[in-house]
Design a protein around this motif. Structure first.
Motif, mmCIF file in Angstrom:
data_model
loop_
_atom_site.group_PDB
_atom_site.id
_atom_site.type_symbol
_atom_site.label_atom_id
_atom_site.label_comp_id
_atom_site.label_asym_id
_atom_site.label_seq_id
_atom_site.Cartn_x
_atom_site.Cartn_y
_atom_site.Cartn_z
ATOM 1 N N GLY A 117 1.148 -21.542 -20.066
ATOM 2 C CA GLY A 117 1.653 -21.843 -18.728
ATOM 3 C C GLY A 117 2.843 -20.974 -18.393
ATOM 4 O O GLY A 117 3.605 -20.563 -19.270
ATOM 5 N N GLY A 118 3.022 -20.693 -17.110
ATOM 6 C CA GLY A 118 4.172 -19.932 -16.661
ATOM 7 C C GLY A 118 4.122 -18.452 -16.970
ATOM 8 O O GLY A 118 5.156 -17.779 -16.928
ATOM 9 N N LEU A 119 2.949 -17.921 -17.304
ATOM 10 C CA LEU A 119 2.817 -16.506 -17.618
ATOM 11 C C LEU A 119 2.254 -15.749 -16.417
ATOM 12 O O LEU A 119 1.368 -16.242 -15.717
ATOM 13 N N ALA A 120 2.757 -14.548 -16.223
ATOM 14 C CA ALA A 120 2.270 -13.713 -15.123
ATOM 15 C C ALA A 120 0.891 -13.166 -15.461
ATOM 16 O O ALA A 120 0.552 -12.977 -16.644
ATOM 17 N N PRO A 121 0.053 -12.911 -14.459
ATOM 18 C CA PRO A 121 -1.236 -12.256 -14.720
ATOM 19 C C PRO A 121 -1.033 -10.940 -15.461
ATOM 20 O O PRO A 121 -0.020 -10.265 -15.287
ATOM 21 N N ASP A 122 -1.993 -10.594 -16.300
ATOM 22 C CA ASP A 122 -1.991 -9.371 -17.120
ATOM 23 C C ASP A 122 -1.109 -9.489 -18.355
ATOM 24 O O ASP A 122 -0.961 -8.520 -19.099
ATOM 25 N N THR A 123 -0.513 -10.667 -18.575
ATOM 26 C CA THR A 123 0.221 -10.884 -19.820
ATOM 27 C C THR A 123 -0.773 -11.058 -20.957
ATOM 28 O O THR A 123 -1.717 -11.852 -20.860
ATOM 29 N N TRP A 124 -0.581 -10.332 -22.048
ATOM 30 C CA TRP A 124 -1.495 -10.420 -23.177
ATOM 31 C C TRP A 124 -1.073 -11.552 -24.107
ATOM 32 O O TRP A 124 0.122 -11.702 -24.423
ATOM 33 N N VAL A 125 -2.053 -12.345 -24.504
ATOM 34 C CA VAL A 125 -1.783 -13.494 -25.369
ATOM 35 C C VAL A 125 -2.818 -13.563 -26.482
ATOM 36 O O VAL A 125 -3.927 -13.018 -26.380
ATOM 37 N N GLU A 126 -2.429 -14.232 -27.534
ATOM 38 C CA GLU A 126 -3.322 -14.535 -28.652
ATOM 39 C C GLU A 126 -3.430 -16.048 -28.720
ATOM 40 O O GLU A 126 -2.416 -16.733 -28.853
ATOM 41 N N VAL A 127 -4.633 -16.575 -28.573
ATOM 42 C CA VAL A 127 -4.827 -18.025 -28.547
ATOM 43 C C VAL A 127 -5.687 -18.456 -29.732
ATOM 44 O O VAL A 127 -6.583 -17.731 -30.171
ATOM 45 N N ILE A 128 -5.375 -19.631 -30.248
ATOM 46 C CA ILE A 128 -6.145 -20.235 -31.335
ATOM 47 C C ILE A 128 -6.631 -21.584 -30.855
ATOM 48 O O ILE A 128 -5.860 -22.387 -30.310
ATOM 49 N N GLY A 129 -7.913 -21.843 -31.047
ATOM 50 C CA GLY A 129 -8.472 -23.103 -30.589
ATOM 51 C C GLY A 129 -9.866 -23.313 -31.126
ATOM 52 O O GLY A 129 -10.316 -22.617 -32.050
ATOM 53 N N ALA A 130 -10.572 -24.257 -30.530
ATOM 54 C CA ALA A 130 -11.917 -24.614 -30.986
ATOM 55 C C ALA A 130 -12.836 -24.766 -29.776
ATOM 56 O O ALA A 130 -12.387 -24.892 -28.627
ATOM 57 N N TYR A 131 -14.122 -24.773 -30.069
ATOM 58 C CA TYR A 131 -15.133 -24.871 -29.022
ATOM 59 C C TYR A 131 -15.068 -26.216 -28.314
ATOM 60 O O TYR A 131 -14.832 -27.263 -28.911
ATOM 61 N N THR A 132 -15.279 -26.163 -27.009
ATOM 62 C CA THR A 132 -15.455 -27.357 -26.203
ATOM 63 C C THR A 132 -16.655 -27.137 -25.294
ATOM 64 O O THR A 132 -16.943 -25.999 -24.901
ATOM 65 N N ASP A 133 -17.366 -28.198 -24.988
ATOM 66 C CA ASP A 133 -18.568 -28.048 -24.165
ATOM 67 C C ASP A 133 -18.259 -27.981 -22.675
ATOM 68 O O ASP A 133 -19.166 -27.914 -21.849
ATOM 69 N N ARG A 134 -17.006 -27.990 -22.341
ATOM 70 C CA ARG A 134 -16.633 -27.851 -20.928
ATOM 71 C C ARG A 134 -16.980 -26.450 -20.443
ATOM 72 O O ARG A 134 -16.741 -25.463 -21.130
#
Length: 257
Positions: free
Chosen positions: A210-227
């Motif tokens: 949240g609160g990040l400008a577009p084109d900001t590069w991030v590394e995310v860790i998570g798991a699958y969701t059926d959404r």
């Protein structure tokens, strides 16, 4: 445009291609595997420019020497002919505006354009439908498993997450604004060059950045969701990732997949 101008433009263009090829700048235009072809093309342009300039300088006539007292009187008719020829020659000079063609080449040399990012992702629909495969190999070892945005999105949509299971995955991409105004993760994929670049989009659920400008590069860790969601540009499905943690990173050298 005369031959000299053509030679200069070719020389600058070839130099720009070679410069981009020997640095990481070329990765903003084409896939990594095309680097050798770019270097060869740039060197050929430079060679063509040198030959053009060399040929033009050689074919120029030497300046005429002035007459001497022993040359005799000058025929008024021939003088008039020369005068007329001079005026006629002036009419064939190329317009100097042709040198303006150098400006875009200088721009390529001096200014490095950014890679395609969130704006391009927002203007084009997700390209996931063209990347469907029938069989998915096991995920890489490690926790979390490092996978590309394309790999995760393809497994989530077409394999319904079966090959993902409960494994945690790590994705890297840039932040783009989703159709609901919430941040999503995106990455541009190339078939050949930036002209055919298309986005792959993944929605972010859970502990989303949240609160990040577009084109900001991030590394995310998570798991699958059926959404899933729907891309308003082309109506294709957009998978989601349930984010556990994330961190902001520097843009990678290779920004395209």
């Amino acid at each position: 445009m005369n031959r000299q101008a053509q030679g200069v433009v070719l020389l600058l263009l070839g130099g720009a291609v070679v410069k981009a090829s020997v640095t990481d700048m070329y990765l903003r235009y084409v896939k990594e595997g095309l680097r050798p072809f770019l270097i060869i093309a740039g060197l050929l342009l430079v060679a063509a420019a040198v030959m053009t300039l060399f040929y033009d300088l050689r074919r120029r006539p030497a300046p005429a020497s002035g007459g001497t007292a022993g040359d005799g009187p000058v025929d008024p008719g021939s003088a008039g002919d020369d005068h007329g020829h001079d005026h006629g020659g002036r009419g064939h000079h190329e317009p100097r505006v042709g040198w303006l063609l150098i400006l875009p080449v200088l721009g390529l040399l001096l200014v490095a354009p950014p890679a395609l990012g969130s704006y391009a992702a927002g203007q084009a629909g997700t390209a996931l439908s063209s990347q469907q495969v029938s069989d998915y190999p096991p995920l890489p070892d490690g926790d979390p498993a490092k996978v590309s945005v394309l790999d995760y999105a393809s497994r989530a949509i077409f394999d319904k997450g079966a090959s993902l299971g409960q494994r945690r995955v790590q994705l890297t991409g840039f932040v783009a604004t989703g159709p609901d105004g919430q941040p999503m993760l995106a990455r541009i994929i190339l078939s050949c060059c930036a002209a055919d670049g298309r986005p792959i989009k993944v929605g972010l659920d859970g502990n989303a950045p949240g609160g990040l400008a577009p084109d900001t590069w991030v590394e995310v860790i998570g798991a699958y969701t059926d959404r899933t969601g729907t891309d308003p540009v082309n109506g294709e499905g957009i998978p989601y990732l349930k984010v556990e943690t994330w961190r902001e990173i520097e843009p990678p050298k290779q920004q395209y997949e």
